[in-house]
Design a protein around this motif. Sequence first.
Motif, PDB file in Angstrom:
ATOM      1  N   LEU A 112       1.050  -1.411  -0.042  1.00  0.00           N
ATOM      2  CA  LEU A 112       0.002   0.046  -0.075  1.00  0.00           C
ATOM      3  C   LEU A 112       0.930   1.170   0.078  1.00  0.00           C
ATOM      4  CD1 LEU A 112      -2.830   1.320   0.275  1.00  0.00           C
ATOM      5  CD2 LEU A 112      -2.580   1.127   2.951  1.00  0.00           C
ATOM      6  N   THR A 113       0.620   2.202  -0.921  1.00  0.00           N
ATOM      7  CA  THR A 113       1.404   3.290  -1.127  1.00  0.00           C
ATOM      8  C   THR A 113       0.272   4.634  -1.122  1.00  0.00           C
ATOM      9  OG1 THR A 113       3.248   4.760  -2.020  1.00  0.00           O
ATOM     10  CG2 THR A 113       2.025   3.083  -3.460  1.00  0.00           C
ATOM     11  N   ILE A 114       0.959   5.687  -1.621  1.00  0.00           N
ATOM     12  CA  ILE A 114       0.063   6.954  -1.849  1.00  0.00           C
ATOM     13  C   ILE A 114       0.149   7.474  -3.105  1.00  0.00           C
ATOM     14  CG2 ILE A 114      -0.629   9.399  -1.082  1.00  0.00           C
ATOM     15  CD1 ILE A 114      -0.313   8.992   1.523  1.00  0.00           C
ATOM     16  N   GLU A 115      -0.810   8.018  -4.021  1.00  0.00           N
ATOM     17  CA  GLU A 115      -0.228   8.549  -5.251  1.00  0.00           C
ATOM     18  C   GLU A 115       0.370   9.896  -5.050  1.00  0.00           C
ATOM     19  OE1 GLU A 115      -3.893   9.350  -7.790  1.00  0.00           O
ATOM     20  OE2 GLU A 115      -5.005  10.411  -6.228  1.00  0.00           O
ATOM     21  N   ALA A 116       0.936  10.344  -5.943  1.00  0.00           N
ATOM     22  CA  ALA A 116       1.504   9.746  -7.230  1.00  0.00           C
ATOM     23  C   ALA A 116       2.888   9.243  -7.060  1.00  0.00           C
ATOM     24  CB  ALA A 116       1.604  11.115  -8.145  1.00  0.00           C
ATOM     25  N   SER A 117       3.855   9.988  -6.218  1.00  0.00           N
ATOM     26  CA  SER A 117       5.077   9.539  -6.032  1.00  0.00           C
ATOM     27  C   SER A 117       5.308   7.901  -5.722  1.00  0.00           C
ATOM     28  CB  SER A 117       5.862  10.336  -5.279  1.00  0.00           C
ATOM     29  OG  SER A 117       5.555  11.551  -5.495  1.00  0.00           O
ATOM     30  N   GLY A 118       4.209   7.635  -4.813  1.00  0.00           N
ATOM     31  CA  GLY A 118       4.309   6.416  -4.439  1.00  0.00           C
ATOM     32  C   GLY A 118       4.090   5.258  -5.221  1.00  0.00           C
ATOM     33  N   ILE A 119       3.587   5.520  -6.245  1.00  0.00           N
ATOM     34  CA  ILE A 119       2.845   4.476  -7.301  1.00  0.00           C
ATOM     35  C   ILE A 119       4.301   3.514  -7.746  1.00  0.00           C
ATOM     36  CG2 ILE A 119       1.648   3.637  -9.216  1.00  0.00           C
ATOM     37  CD1 ILE A 119      -0.189   6.109  -8.456  1.00  0.00           C
ATOM     38  N   ALA A 120       5.135   4.176  -8.254  1.00  0.00           N
ATOM     39  CA  ALA A 120       6.195   3.549  -9.036  1.00  0.00           C
ATOM     40  C   ALA A 120       6.982   2.664  -8.062  1.00  0.00           C
ATOM     41  CB  ALA A 120       7.242   4.427  -9.506  1.00  0.00           C
ATOM     42  N   ILE A 121       7.299   3.084  -6.926  1.00  0.00           N
ATOM     43  CA  ILE A 121       7.924   2.391  -5.618  1.00  0.00           C
ATOM     44  C   ILE A 121       6.753   1.190  -5.300  1.00  0.00           C
ATOM     45  CG2 ILE A 121       8.634   2.445  -3.378  1.00  0.00           C
ATOM     46  CD1 ILE A 121       8.777   5.696  -4.339  1.00  0.00           C
ATOM     47  N   GLY A 122       5.589   1.322  -5.043  1.00  0.00           N
ATOM     48  CA  GLY A 122       4.741   0.477  -4.696  1.00  0.00           C
ATOM     49  C   GLY A 122       4.743  -0.794  -5.716  1.00  0.00           C
ATOM     50  N   LEU A 123       4.723  -0.513  -7.040  1.00  0.00           N
ATOM     51  CA  LEU A 123       4.566  -1.339  -8.094  1.00  0.00           C
ATOM     52  C   LEU A 123       6.024  -2.351  -8.204  1.00  0.00           C
ATOM     53  CD1 LEU A 123       3.277  -2.177 -10.731  1.00  0.00           C
ATOM     54  CD2 LEU A 123       4.315  -0.599 -11.830  1.00  0.00           C
ATOM     55  N   VAL A 124       7.068  -1.591  -8.080  1.00  0.00           N
ATOM     56  CA  VAL A 124       8.187  -2.569  -8.285  1.00  0.00           C
ATOM     57  C   VAL A 124       8.399  -3.464  -6.836  1.00  0.00           C
ATOM     58  CG1 VAL A 124       9.692  -1.305  -9.829  1.00  0.00           C
ATOM     59  CG2 VAL A 124       9.861  -0.847  -7.228  1.00  0.00           C
ATOM     60  N   CYS A 125       7.792  -3.199  -5.682  1.00  0.00           N
ATOM     61  CA  CYS A 125       7.766  -3.977  -4.595  1.00  0.00           C
ATOM     62  C   CYS A 125       6.782  -5.018  -4.679  1.00  0.00           C
ATOM     63  CB  CYS A 125       7.558  -3.046  -3.176  1.00  0.00           C
ATOM     64  SG  CYS A 125       8.724  -1.965  -2.898  1.00  0.00           S
TER      65      CYS A 125
END
Length: 189
Positions: free
Chosen positions: A55-68
């Motif tokens: 779980l993350t927050i848009e927008a900057s978190g999305i790329a990080i959440g995705l690779v994890c």
Amino acid sequence: MNKLQQKVLQDGQVKDHDVLKVDSFLNHQLDVDVLDDIGQQFYDCFKHHGVTKVLTIEASGIAIGLVCAQKFHVPCVFAKKSPSTNLSQDLFTSKVYSYTKQKEYSIMVSKQYITANDRILLVDDFLANGQAMQGLLALVEQAGALVVGIGVCIEKTYQAGGKQLRKKGYPLVSLVKVASLKDGQMILE
Ligand code: 5GP
């Protein structure tokens, strides 16, 4: 030294108001090799924690959440910052005070996507005063799910967020620890 540490030292820029600019690899343009390594590092740290969702927050978190999420082979859910017509009305919501924008905003996640059975890994780009993380924790609490880990790319250790989360017993891993940005000078731990 991990790839993110190298990149922060090489390309991070200190801006006014105590902000580290990482637009060229993490916040605007995305460096896929650095991101892949971020995902791997968090996977190595939390692979035995039974993570079922990131779980993350848009927008900057999305790329990080995705690779994890890709490394764990679980879904990535991102909290939204504004309601939209295609978002279910059945939502968990909380408030976050933005460090960089200096204003409060709401975050929300559909009740469909976090359930009481979930074991959540929270991830974000920065940890400063911990407002964004507290907002995410509140969403998870409303769902009755369990936070099994917190992964932060860059922790500003001279601000209170990390200390508070560790004191509460959350397993928190930060890939880069910034000890100071004073006088435009970046010092890493
Ligand atoms: P906190 O909620 O922990 O006070 O701040 C974390 C949030 O503020 C992160 O989601 C990040 O977007 C933003 N943030 C805090 N400090 C910085 C910084 O030095 N640089 C950038 N780019 N974002 C930051």
